[in-house]
Design a protein around this motif. Structure first.
Motif, mmCIF file in Angstrom:
data_model
loop_
_atom_site.group_PDB
_atom_site.id
_atom_site.type_symbol
_atom_site.label_atom_id
_atom_site.label_comp_id
_atom_site.label_asym_id
_atom_site.label_seq_id
_atom_site.Cartn_x
_atom_site.Cartn_y
_atom_site.Cartn_z
ATOM 1 N N CYS A 19 0.846 -1.191 0.000
ATOM 2 C CA CYS A 19 0.000 0.000 0.000
ATOM 3 C C CYS A 19 0.883 1.244 0.000
ATOM 4 C CB CYS A 19 -0.969 -0.014 1.174
ATOM 5 S SG CYS A 19 -0.216 0.085 2.805
ATOM 6 N N LYS A 20 0.263 2.405 0.070
ATOM 7 C CA LYS A 20 1.010 3.668 0.007
ATOM 8 C C LYS A 20 0.497 4.620 1.073
ATOM 9 C CE LYS A 20 -2.560 6.193 -1.665
ATOM 10 N NZ LYS A 20 -3.185 7.336 -0.927
ATOM 11 N N ILE A 21 1.313 5.613 1.372
ATOM 12 C CA ILE A 21 0.837 6.755 2.149
ATOM 13 C C ILE A 21 1.118 8.019 1.342
ATOM 14 C CG2 ILE A 21 1.135 5.659 4.399
ATOM 15 C CD1 ILE A 21 3.676 7.390 4.769
ATOM 16 N N ASN A 22 0.380 9.066 1.647
ATOM 17 C CA ASN A 22 0.642 10.387 1.073
ATOM 18 C C ASN A 22 1.425 11.182 2.109
ATOM 19 O OD1 ASN A 22 -2.301 9.486 0.144
ATOM 20 N ND2 ASN A 22 -1.359 10.656 -1.515
ATOM 21 N N PHE B 85 1.915 3.038 -8.704
ATOM 22 C CA PHE B 85 2.606 1.822 -8.283
ATOM 23 C C PHE B 85 3.587 1.303 -9.339
ATOM 24 C CE2 PHE B 85 -1.036 2.058 -5.471
ATOM 25 C CZ PHE B 85 -0.454 1.777 -4.245
ATOM 26 N N PHE B 86 3.556 1.890 -10.538
ATOM 27 C CA PHE B 86 4.563 1.558 -11.545
ATOM 28 C C PHE B 86 5.767 2.493 -11.467
ATOM 29 C CE2 PHE B 86 0.700 -0.359 -13.224
ATOM 30 C CZ PHE B 86 1.158 -1.639 -13.505
ATOM 31 N N SER B 87 5.775 3.377 -10.466
ATOM 32 C CA SER B 87 6.998 4.110 -10.147
ATOM 33 C C SER B 87 7.921 3.145 -9.413
ATOM 34 C CB SER B 87 6.679 5.323 -9.264
ATOM 35 O OG SER B 87 6.331 4.895 -7.949
ATOM 36 N N HIS B 88 9.009 3.663 -8.872
ATOM 37 C CA HIS B 88 9.914 2.794 -8.119
ATOM 38 C C HIS B 88 9.671 2.881 -6.618
ATOM 39 C CE1 HIS B 88 12.000 3.019 -12.035
ATOM 40 N NE2 HIS B 88 12.264 1.757 -11.758
ATOM 41 N N GLY B 89 8.528 3.450 -6.243
ATOM 42 C CA GLY B 89 8.141 3.460 -4.838
ATOM 43 C C GLY B 89 7.921 4.837 -4.258
ATOM 44 N N LEU C 214 -5.099 4.192 1.924
ATOM 45 C CA LEU C 214 -3.797 3.561 1.712
ATOM 46 C C LEU C 214 -3.637 2.977 0.310
ATOM 47 C CD1 LEU C 214 -3.460 1.702 5.154
ATOM 48 C CD2 LEU C 214 -2.412 3.880 4.483
ATOM 49 N N GLY C 215 -4.662 3.082 -0.514
ATOM 50 C CA GLY C 215 -4.543 2.637 -1.902
ATOM 51 C C GLY C 215 -4.401 1.143 -2.080
ATOM 52 N N GLY C 216 -4.970 0.355 -1.173
ATOM 53 C CA GLY C 216 -4.822 -1.096 -1.265
ATOM 54 C C GLY C 216 -5.400 -1.674 -2.540
ATOM 55 N N GLY C 217 -6.599 -1.244 -2.922
ATOM 56 C CA GLY C 217 -7.219 -1.750 -4.144
ATOM 57 C C GLY C 217 -6.462 -1.337 -5.387
ATOM 58 N N SER C 218 -5.960 -0.108 -5.404
ATOM 59 C CA SER C 218 -5.178 0.366 -6.550
ATOM 60 C C SER C 218 -3.896 -0.439 -6.703
ATOM 61 C CB SER C 218 -4.847 1.851 -6.377
ATOM 62 O OG SER C 218 -6.016 2.643 -6.380
ATOM 63 N N SER C 219 -3.258 -0.743 -5.582
ATOM 64 C CA SER C 219 -2.053 -1.564 -5.622
ATOM 65 C C SER C 219 -2.362 -2.961 -6.147
ATOM 66 C CB SER C 219 -1.437 -1.655 -4.225
ATOM 67 O OG SER C 219 -0.349 -2.553 -4.217
ATOM 68 N N SER D 174 5.744 -0.913 3.662
ATOM 69 C CA SER D 174 5.907 -2.367 3.768
ATOM 70 C C SER D 174 4.636 -3.117 4.142
ATOM 71 C CB SER D 174 7.007 -2.693 4.784
ATOM 72 O OG SER D 174 6.718 -2.104 6.046
ATOM 73 N N LEU D 175 3.571 -2.423 4.506
ATOM 74 C CA LEU D 175 2.287 -3.093 4.707
ATOM 75 C C LEU D 175 1.679 -3.387 3.342
ATOM 76 C CD1 LEU D 175 -0.186 -4.007 6.430
ATOM 77 C CD2 LEU D 175 -0.994 -1.630 6.276
ATOM 78 N N GLY D 176 1.195 -4.598 3.148
ATOM 79 C CA GLY D 176 0.606 -4.915 1.858
ATOM 80 C C GLY D 176 -0.089 -6.263 1.856
#
Length: 381
Positions: free
Chosen positions: A78-81, A210-214, A169-174, A105-107
């Motif tokens: 997932c991600k944070i802003n 998510f196609f960036s490098h993080g 956290l963008g879980g579905g997008s990930s 690192s949560l995912g």
């Protein structure tokens, strides 16, 4: 990579009790049935072991013997802003944003296997309430990939869900980005990462990130992604605290008033973070005020975390449109989360910033600890 996840309850600790009783609170990965038929004493006993995972794997192997592989397990972070500025309302009703997105690192973990079906993907998951049809972004992503490439591959997919929904956290997008990556691997990587990134914006604004490098500076609705090379160290710890209540993104944006947002240039925030790291003054989220109107208890949670965490956290802020509060600088939640009955049902997880290498997908860290007290209570009922 292996992962160590922990489901825990603030006041219930059953592991030792179960161990003493001879039980395990972790279900076995294989089911074994020992059959001892009636035979003469001089004959050996017959043991038959049934392994359902092995059977499914063999079926997947038979689907396409020409394929480079038939199974793939991927981590879906997932991600944070780190900051989120809302800069403009567009004529189409959407808002332009400027934000530093960062994977953590949560995912979730997603298992893909080739299916013999030529008409339908099959999705399963470990939690209830997740759609399993084409409303799910994983299925949408697989359909999109077939549309763009002409691939005839269909899949069995199992989603091991760890990221809470409605969390910002963008879980579905990930999950969708991970599915696109997986489908491309099964198809000989005929599409470039840039193509996958561009296609993904058709089904979700956060997916291209998510196609960036993080780490990336994202603008537009989020679909314009500028890679930022390692702006933050991977060893910075954080804690995520999410109440059971979720924030409706639509409701949050409905209450947004642009004249009350920050006037700080987002590029200035990005420069400060790249130069000096994270501090409270750079972790601005313009969606906090409207989210706190939608969910007043979330404002109180942030205030309490901030007050209790002085000297513990470098910054406390909400991610996305909520309802996760992030404390950067320590993996430990403040003590009141354990002591106060109002917070017995919060979701807790520690995390770190992560990145991915070129032409590789994200790797799962082994240290992430997830605490979901209600899930633990259900497990041991």
């Amino acid at each position: 990579m292996a992962s160590s996840h922990l489901l825990c309850n603030h006041s219930l600790f059953f592991s030792s009790a179960f161990k003493n009783c001879g039980f395990s609170n972790t279900p076995p990965s294989k089911l074994q049935f020992q059959i001892t038929p009636f035979v003469k004493a001089s004959k050996k006993q017959l043991e038959i072991v049934y392994d359902p995972d092995e059977r499914l794997n063999k079926l997947a192997d038979e689907v396409d013997k020409e394929a480079p592989f038939s199974r793939l397990t991927l981590f879906s972070p997932c991600k944070i802003n780190v900051f989120l500025r809302i800069t403009h309302k567009r004529e189409d009703g959407y808002h332009d944003l400027a934000s530093l997105f960062h994977t953590i690192s949560l995912g979730d973990v997603i298992k893909f296997s080739l299916s013999p079906s030529k008409t339908k993907d099959r999705l399963s998951t470990n939690v209830s309430g997740v759609p399993l049809d084409d409303k799910n972004l994983i299925i949408k992503a697989l359909n999109l990939y077939r549309k763009k490439t002409g691939s005839s591959n269909f899949f069995w997919v199992h989603l091991d869900k760890k990221v809470p929904t409605g969390a910002g956290l963008g879980g579905g997008s990930s999950n969708a980005a991970t599915a696109l990556w997986a489908a491309n691997q099964f198809n000989g990587s005929v599409a470039t990462e840039k193509e996958l990134q561009q296609w993904s914006s058709e089904i979700g604004s956060d997916i291209p990130f998510f196609f960036s490098h993080g780490a990336a500076y994202c603008t537009g609705r989020g679909e314009f992604v500028q890679d930022i090379s390692h702006p933050l160290p991977s060893d910075i710890p954080m804690v995520l605290i999410k109440p059971r209540e979720a924030c409706s993104t639509a409701e949050v944006y409905k209450r947004l008033r642009l004249d009350q947002t920050s006037n700080v240039d987002p590029l200035t925030l990005l420069e400060k973070i790249s130069r000096n790291g994270i501090s409270q003054d750079v972790c601005i989220n313009d969606l906090e005020p409207p989210a706190f109107e939608v969910l007043p208890s979330l404002k109180r949670l942030k205030q309490r975390v901030t007050a209790a965490g002085r000297g513990q956290y470098d910054a406390v802020f909400m991610s996305g449109s909520g309802s996760t509060i992030v404390g950067v600088g320590s993996p430990d939640p403040p003590q009141f989360v354990y002591d106060d009955d109002d917070y017995r049902e919060v979701f807790l997880s520690d995390a770190n910033f992560i990145y991915r290498e070129e032409n590789e997908w994200y790797k799962e860290l082994v240290s992430t600890t997830v605490c979901d007290p209600l899930e633990t209570a259900r497990t041991f009922e």
